[in-house]
Design a protein around this motif. Structure first.
Motif, mmCIF file in Angstrom:
data_model
loop_
_atom_site.group_PDB
_atom_site.id
_atom_site.type_symbol
_atom_site.label_atom_id
_atom_site.label_comp_id
_atom_site.label_asym_id
_atom_site.label_seq_id
_atom_site.Cartn_x
_atom_site.Cartn_y
_atom_site.Cartn_z
ATOM 1 N N TYR A 1 0.839 -1.188 0.000
ATOM 2 C CA TYR A 1 0.000 0.000 0.000
ATOM 3 C C TYR A 1 0.874 1.238 0.000
ATOM 4 O O TYR A 1 1.951 1.250 0.593
ATOM 5 N N GLN B 1 0.748 5.199 1.153
ATOM 6 C CA GLN B 1 -0.006 6.146 1.968
ATOM 7 C C GLN B 1 0.644 7.510 1.879
ATOM 8 O O GLN B 1 1.712 7.741 2.463
ATOM 9 N N GLY C 1 -5.509 7.937 3.443
ATOM 10 C CA GLY C 1 -5.532 6.533 3.813
ATOM 11 C C GLY C 1 -4.673 5.724 2.855
ATOM 12 O O GLY C 1 -4.312 6.187 1.772
ATOM 13 N N PRO C 2 -4.344 4.509 3.236
ATOM 14 C CA PRO C 2 -3.535 3.655 2.345
ATOM 15 C C PRO C 2 -4.255 3.365 1.030
ATOM 16 O O PRO C 2 -5.467 3.167 1.010
ATOM 17 N N PHE D 1 -4.214 0.742 -2.233
ATOM 18 C CA PHE D 1 -3.748 -0.587 -2.605
ATOM 19 C C PHE D 1 -2.913 -0.525 -3.876
ATOM 20 O O PHE D 1 -3.360 0.007 -4.898
ATOM 21 N N GLN E 1 -1.088 -7.180 -4.774
ATOM 22 C CA GLN E 1 -1.054 -8.290 -3.843
ATOM 23 C C GLN E 1 -0.337 -9.464 -4.500
ATOM 24 O O GLN E 1 -0.564 -9.760 -5.684
ATOM 25 N N LEU F 1 4.554 6.945 2.529
ATOM 26 C CA LEU F 1 4.838 5.794 3.383
ATOM 27 C C LEU F 1 4.350 4.555 2.635
ATOM 28 O O LEU F 1 3.196 4.500 2.215
ATOM 29 N N LEU G 1 3.474 0.759 2.887
ATOM 30 C CA LEU G 1 3.116 -0.233 3.896
ATOM 31 C C LEU G 1 2.990 -1.606 3.263
ATOM 32 O O LEU G 1 2.423 -1.759 2.178
ATOM 33 N N ASN H 1 -9.280 -12.375 5.926
ATOM 34 C CA ASN H 1 -9.708 -11.037 6.311
ATOM 35 C C ASN H 1 -8.820 -10.417 7.374
ATOM 36 O O ASN H 1 -9.107 -9.330 7.848
ATOM 37 N N VAL H 2 -7.775 -11.087 7.765
ATOM 38 C CA VAL H 2 -6.935 -10.584 8.837
ATOM 39 C C VAL H 2 -5.621 -10.079 8.256
ATOM 40 O O VAL H 2 -4.824 -10.852 7.744
ATOM 41 N N LEU H 3 -5.434 -8.785 8.301
ATOM 42 C CA LEU H 3 -4.213 -8.166 7.802
ATOM 43 C C LEU H 3 -3.309 -7.808 8.957
ATOM 44 O O LEU H 3 -3.771 -7.249 9.949
ATOM 45 N N PHE I 1 0.029 -5.462 9.537
ATOM 46 C CA PHE I 1 0.821 -4.448 8.861
ATOM 47 C C PHE I 1 2.228 -4.361 9.423
ATOM 48 O O PHE I 1 2.455 -4.538 10.626
ATOM 49 N N GLY I 2 3.162 -4.017 8.544
ATOM 50 C CA GLY I 2 4.476 -3.615 8.978
ATOM 51 C C GLY I 2 4.468 -2.137 9.340
ATOM 52 O O GLY I 2 3.467 -1.442 9.152
ATOM 53 N N ALA I 3 5.584 -1.655 9.838
ATOM 54 C CA ALA I 3 5.688 -0.247 10.258
ATOM 55 C C ALA I 3 5.868 0.687 9.089
ATOM 56 O O ALA I 3 5.732 1.902 9.231
ATOM 57 N N ARG J 1 9.353 4.792 4.745
ATOM 58 C CA ARG J 1 9.034 6.161 4.328
ATOM 59 C C ARG J 1 10.022 6.590 3.251
ATOM 60 O O ARG J 1 11.216 6.704 3.504
ATOM 61 N N HIS K 1 -13.142 -3.260 9.166
ATOM 62 C CA HIS K 1 -12.027 -3.198 10.109
ATOM 63 C C HIS K 1 -11.858 -1.775 10.618
ATOM 64 O O HIS K 1 -12.001 -0.812 9.860
ATOM 65 N N GLY L 1 3.030 2.909 12.100
ATOM 66 C CA GLY L 1 2.577 1.559 12.402
ATOM 67 C C GLY L 1 1.074 1.462 12.548
ATOM 68 O O GLY L 1 0.441 2.288 13.208
ATOM 69 N N ILE L 2 0.482 0.487 11.895
ATOM 70 C CA ILE L 2 -0.970 0.300 11.934
ATOM 71 C C ILE L 2 -1.290 -0.928 12.764
ATOM 72 O O ILE L 2 -0.703 -1.993 12.566
ATOM 73 N N MET M 1 -12.261 -6.299 13.903
ATOM 74 C CA MET M 1 -12.772 -6.807 12.640
ATOM 75 C C MET M 1 -14.178 -7.304 12.929
ATOM 76 O O MET M 1 -14.368 -8.112 13.845
ATOM 77 N N SER N 1 -13.149 -5.163 3.730
ATOM 78 C CA SER N 1 -12.476 -6.220 2.987
ATOM 79 C C SER N 1 -13.477 -7.078 2.230
ATOM 80 O O SER N 1 -14.588 -7.332 2.693
ATOM 81 N N PHE O 1 -8.685 -5.024 0.043
ATOM 82 C CA PHE O 1 -9.122 -4.111 1.080
ATOM 83 C C PHE O 1 -9.306 -2.717 0.489
ATOM 84 O O PHE O 1 -8.576 -2.314 -0.409
ATOM 85 N N PHE P 1 -9.661 1.335 1.938
ATOM 86 C CA PHE P 1 -9.420 2.116 3.143
ATOM 87 C C PHE P 1 -10.060 3.482 3.066
ATOM 88 O O PHE P 1 -10.070 4.114 2.007
ATOM 89 N N GLY P 2 -10.564 3.954 4.190
ATOM 90 C CA GLY P 2 -10.945 5.343 4.308
ATOM 91 C C GLY P 2 -9.696 6.204 4.487
ATOM 92 O O GLY P 2 -8.589 5.689 4.656
ATOM 93 N N THR P 3 -9.890 7.516 4.454
ATOM 94 C CA THR P 3 -8.751 8.436 4.561
ATOM 95 C C THR P 3 -8.328 8.666 6.004
ATOM 96 O O THR P 3 -7.311 9.292 6.253
#
Lengths: 115, 107
Positions: free
Chosen positions: A35, A37, A42-43, A45, A48, A88, A90, A102-104, A106-108, A111, B33, B42-43, B48, B90, B95, B97-99
């Protein structure tokens, strides 16, 4: 149990250069998504990867490419960098098969600043 | 038009206040989510959910599938709650995302 790790954390490039960002997924995950950002947004996509193939792609030009390795880690490559690529980046990992789909995690993020 | 819309974009609250962040979406979803992003990037996944309501500590998330709407509530807000809260939906393979809503809680 390591989560998603990304490298480098910060980097600065100049216009026209190329960059490679790296991601190691969470242990047990087989799918990596990337992603972008931008500041205040927001991120978005990018794409994948699953089974070493690009499965889905967002609205990004061909300058953005990627790869997934047999150990599920992934790289994001951006060629001919533009100022607008500053963001950034991600990486998120997941497990393709339900119920993990459905479970993501994320890494940090990495940048990237393009000057 | 974004598939996911959040409101408000920015929110400032006094410590102790009850906070609500709203999310509307326009696509069919497998799950919704709520994510928290602290400065630095970091997110962390907070919730969920695909129906009803979930509660974790001072955080409550609700979803109305018919209205395609979700809310995130924070009770007794604290300065450490200051962060960007992102709503995402999702489908099986992607996915959206909102802003994000930038929350600042003032002591």
């Amino acid at each position: 149990d390591a989560g998603v790790t990304q490298s480098p954390t910060h980097l600065i490039k100049t216009r026209g250069q190329q960059v490679t960002l790296r991601c190691s997924p969470k242990s047990g995950h087989d799918t990596v998504s990337w992603y972008q950002q931008a500041l205040g947004q927001g991120p978005q996509f990018i794409f994948q990867y699953y089974e070493e193939e690009e499965r889905q792609r967002g609205n990004f030009p061909d300058r953005f490419s990627g790869h997934q390795f047999p150990n599920y880690s992934s790289e994001l490559n951006v060629n001919a960098l533009l100022l607008g690529d500053s963001a950034l980046y991600l990486c998120a990992s997941s497990l393709m098969t339900a119920p993990g789909a459905n479970v993501l995690t994320f890494g940090a993020g990495s940048r990237l600043t393009v000057l | 038009k974004n598939e996911v819309e959040q409101s408000p974009q920015n929110l400032t609250a006094q410590e102790g206040e009850f906070i609500t962040i709203n999310c509307s979406y326009s696509v069919g979803i497998s799950a919704l989510h709520w994510l928290q992003q602290h400065p630095g990037g970091g997110i962390v996944s907070l919730f969920m959910l695909s129906s009803g309501k979930k509660k974790h500590g001072r955080l409550i998330a609700t979803i109305n599938i018919q209205e395609k709407h979700s809310s995130l509530h924070i009770t007794a807000s604290h300065p450490r709650d200051s962060a960007v809260y992102i709503c995402a939906v999702s489908r099986v393979d992607q996915f959206y995302f909102g802003t994000g809503t930038s929350l600042t809680v003032i002591p």
